[in-house]
Design an enzyme around this catalytic site. Structure first.
Site, PDB file in Angstrom:
ATOM      1  N   GLU A  49      62.107  95.817  79.800  1.00 14.12           N
ATOM      2  CA  GLU A  49      61.232  94.659  79.583  1.00 14.12           C
ATOM      3  C   GLU A  49      62.015  93.649  78.772  1.00 14.12           C
ATOM      4  O   GLU A  49      62.427  93.927  77.653  1.00 14.12           O
ATOM      5  CB  GLU A  49      59.973  95.098  78.826  1.00 14.12           C
ATOM      6  CG  GLU A  49      59.067  93.934  78.433  1.00 14.12           C
ATOM      7  CD  GLU A  49      57.997  94.360  77.425  1.00 14.12           C
ATOM      8  OE1 GLU A  49      57.462  95.491  77.526  1.00 14.12           O
ATOM      9  OE2 GLU A  49      57.710  93.563  76.514  1.00 14.12           O
ATOM     10  N   ARG A  53      61.575  86.073  73.801  1.00 12.92           N
ATOM     11  CA  ARG A  53      61.761  85.723  72.393  1.00 12.92           C
ATOM     12  C   ARG A  53      63.041  84.946  72.192  1.00 12.92           C
ATOM     13  O   ARG A  53      63.364  84.568  71.069  1.00 12.92           O
ATOM     14  CB  ARG A  53      61.803  86.991  71.544  1.00 12.92           C
ATOM     15  CG  ARG A  53      60.487  87.712  71.594  1.00 12.92           C
ATOM     16  CD  ARG A  53      60.406  88.808  70.596  1.00 12.92           C
ATOM     17  NE  ARG A  53      59.266  89.624  70.917  1.00 12.92           N
ATOM     18  CZ  ARG A  53      58.926  90.717  70.271  1.00 12.92           C
ATOM     19  NH1 ARG A  53      59.659  91.119  69.257  1.00 12.92           N
ATOM     20  NH2 ARG A  53      57.880  91.394  70.626  1.00 12.92           N
ATOM     21  N   THR A  77      56.499  89.582  75.872  1.00 17.54           N
ATOM     22  CA  THR A  77      56.114  88.495  74.969  1.00 17.54           C
ATOM     23  C   THR A  77      55.762  87.236  75.783  1.00 17.54           C
ATOM     24  O   THR A  77      56.181  86.127  75.481  1.00 17.54           O
ATOM     25  CB  THR A  77      57.223  88.178  73.926  1.00 17.54           C
ATOM     26  OG1 THR A  77      57.809  89.418  73.481  1.00 17.54           O
ATOM     27  CG2 THR A  77      56.646  87.477  72.714  1.00 17.54           C
ATOM     28  N   LYS A 137      48.683  97.418  76.743  1.00 22.09           N
ATOM     29  CA  LYS A 137      49.685  97.713  75.705  1.00 22.09           C
ATOM     30  C   LYS A 137      48.918  97.880  74.387  1.00 22.09           C
ATOM     31  O   LYS A 137      48.129  97.001  74.017  1.00 22.09           O
ATOM     32  CB  LYS A 137      50.663  96.539  75.630  1.00 22.09           C
ATOM     33  CG  LYS A 137      51.581  96.552  74.420  1.00 22.09           C
ATOM     34  CD  LYS A 137      52.646  95.453  74.549  1.00 22.09           C
ATOM     35  CE  LYS A 137      53.455  95.341  73.257  1.00 22.09           C
ATOM     36  NZ  LYS A 137      54.680  94.556  73.415  1.00 22.09           N
TER      37      LYS A 137
HETATM   38  C1  3PG Z   1      57.329  94.594  71.170  1.00 24.58           C
HETATM   39  O1  3PG Z   1      57.660  93.473  71.397  1.00 24.58           O
HETATM   40  O2  3PG Z   1      56.603  95.202  71.943  1.00 24.58           O
HETATM   41  C2  3PG Z   1      57.770  95.212  69.893  1.00 24.58           C
HETATM   42  O3  3PG Z   1      58.667  94.412  69.210  1.00 24.58           O
HETATM   43  C3  3PG Z   1      58.343  96.557  70.059  1.00 24.58           C
HETATM   44  O4  3PG Z   1      58.120  97.185  68.876  1.00 24.58           O
HETATM   45  P1  3PG Z   1      59.297  97.990  68.152  1.00 24.58           P
HETATM   46  O5  3PG Z   1      60.348  96.966  67.864  1.00 24.58           O
HETATM   47  O6  3PG Z   1      58.668  98.534  66.891  1.00 24.58           O
HETATM   48  O7  3PG Z   1      59.726  99.057  69.080  1.00 24.58           O
END
Ligand code: 3PG
Length: 324
Positions: A49, A53, A77, A137
């Protein structure tokens, strides 16, 4: 939802579930994207994924799709409809968002785009269900109560499945995956942004391999002897039990010494060779894994097990589902 999107959602969900882990990636330089995808594939993890960002997200997806057409590719995101359009144009298979945005839900359902919105409260689940979205999610998973919260959130909504993400790594991954309502877990630990930046693709391949190995949990759990029937079977097991001070146990189908050396009471004659028995946390995921690796097997449903079609080292190889 209309039929097309249901079929598509089912297919994407099955693929995500069959892998069990979804690496969530923040990539700063699209030039790293092929190496990133190749390192995940080298670790037998054919999913990623790419989060919106960074400005490199869209181009990264495009490059990964071009070079690795079979890889499962998500856009993460996702906060605007413009990002969805760009992700679809770049070849993304599905969208993930940190929260539930009704405008994005409406757009995705209207355009048959698989979408996993982020939720962490009952009212958000109900808002998603209004759009027919029932794979969600759970974010940020650990901060919002971890597996206790997943169980509590799942209880009233029988049809909902979760992709917990946030604070997950190999140490708590299987706690989540042991819940039947958890489709898979997401997380950035498999391909951390700093490793991508530093070009540490071999390390990412190792982390991917470790994640897949943790999900599958393959353990050599026994050796099955191809002895004949009746007294011979007893004497072989008696020998091992006595020589190595092992407990002998028996159930309907097997006699076992020390929980390791076993004779299948149903196996008659000399047709089958000795067998190695591996256990796995998930036979369904193990089957998907063998298919990806082109390892041929025959699945049997009673009892649930699979047998590899080719003997290895003079052994047949049997795989069963074991304790998590
Ligand atoms: C996301 O975008 O889903 C999170 O940043 C993932 O979380 P993690 O960095 O704690 O794995």
């Amino acid at each position: 939802m209309i039929k097309g999107i249901v079929v598509l959602m089912d297919d994407i969900c099955e693929r995500i579930s069959s892998i069990g882990v979804l690496p969530v990636v923040k990539i700063e330089n699209a030039g790293d994207s092929e190496n990133l995808a190749a390192s995940l594939l080298a670790g037998d993890l054919p999913a990623v994924e790419i989060t919106f960002r960074t400005d490199a997200a869209e181009e990264s997806m495009r490059r990964i799709r071009k070079k690795f057409p079979a890889m499962l590719l998500g856009a993460g995101t996702v906060l605007t409809i413009d990002q969805i359009k760009r992700a679809v144009g770049a070849g993304a298979d599905f969208m993930v968002a940190p929260g539930f945005n009704p405008k994005i839900a409406a757009y995705c359902t209207a355009h048959d785009i698989p979408f996993f919105p982020g939720i962490n409260a009952p009212s958000q689940i109900e808002a998603a269900l209004e759009y027919g979205l029932d794979v969600l999610k759970f974010f940020p998973a650990e901060v919002m109560g971890g597996i206790k919260m997943v169980k509590s959130l799942a209880a009233p909504y029988g049809q909902v499945k979760f992709i917990p993400t946030g604070g997950i790594n190999v140490s708590n991954l299987n706690d989540y995956l042991s819940l039947s309502v958890v489709l898979a877990c997401g997380g950035s630990w498999v391909a951390p942004a700093h490793m991508i930046r530093e070009g540490r693709f071999d390390d990412i391949a190792k982390l991917a391999h470790e994640a897949v190995s943790t999900v599958l949990g393959f353990t050599l759990s026994g050796v099955q002897l191809a002895t004949p029937t009746g007294n011979d079977r007893e004497s072989v097991l008696d020998f091992f039990a006595s020589a190595f001070l092992l407990n002998k146990t028996e159930n309907e189908t097997t006699v076992t010494a020390g929980g390791i050396i076993e004779v299948d009471k149903m196996m008659t004659g000399n047709g089958s060779g000795n067998r190695l028995i591996f256990s796995t946390h998930s036979l369904v995921r193990a089957m998907a894994f063998f298919k990806r690796k082109k390892i041929a097997f025959e699945a049997k449903s009673n009892p649930d097990e699979l047998i590899l079609l080719k003997q290895k080292g003079g052994f047949e190889v049997k795989v069963v589902e074991g304790a998590k």
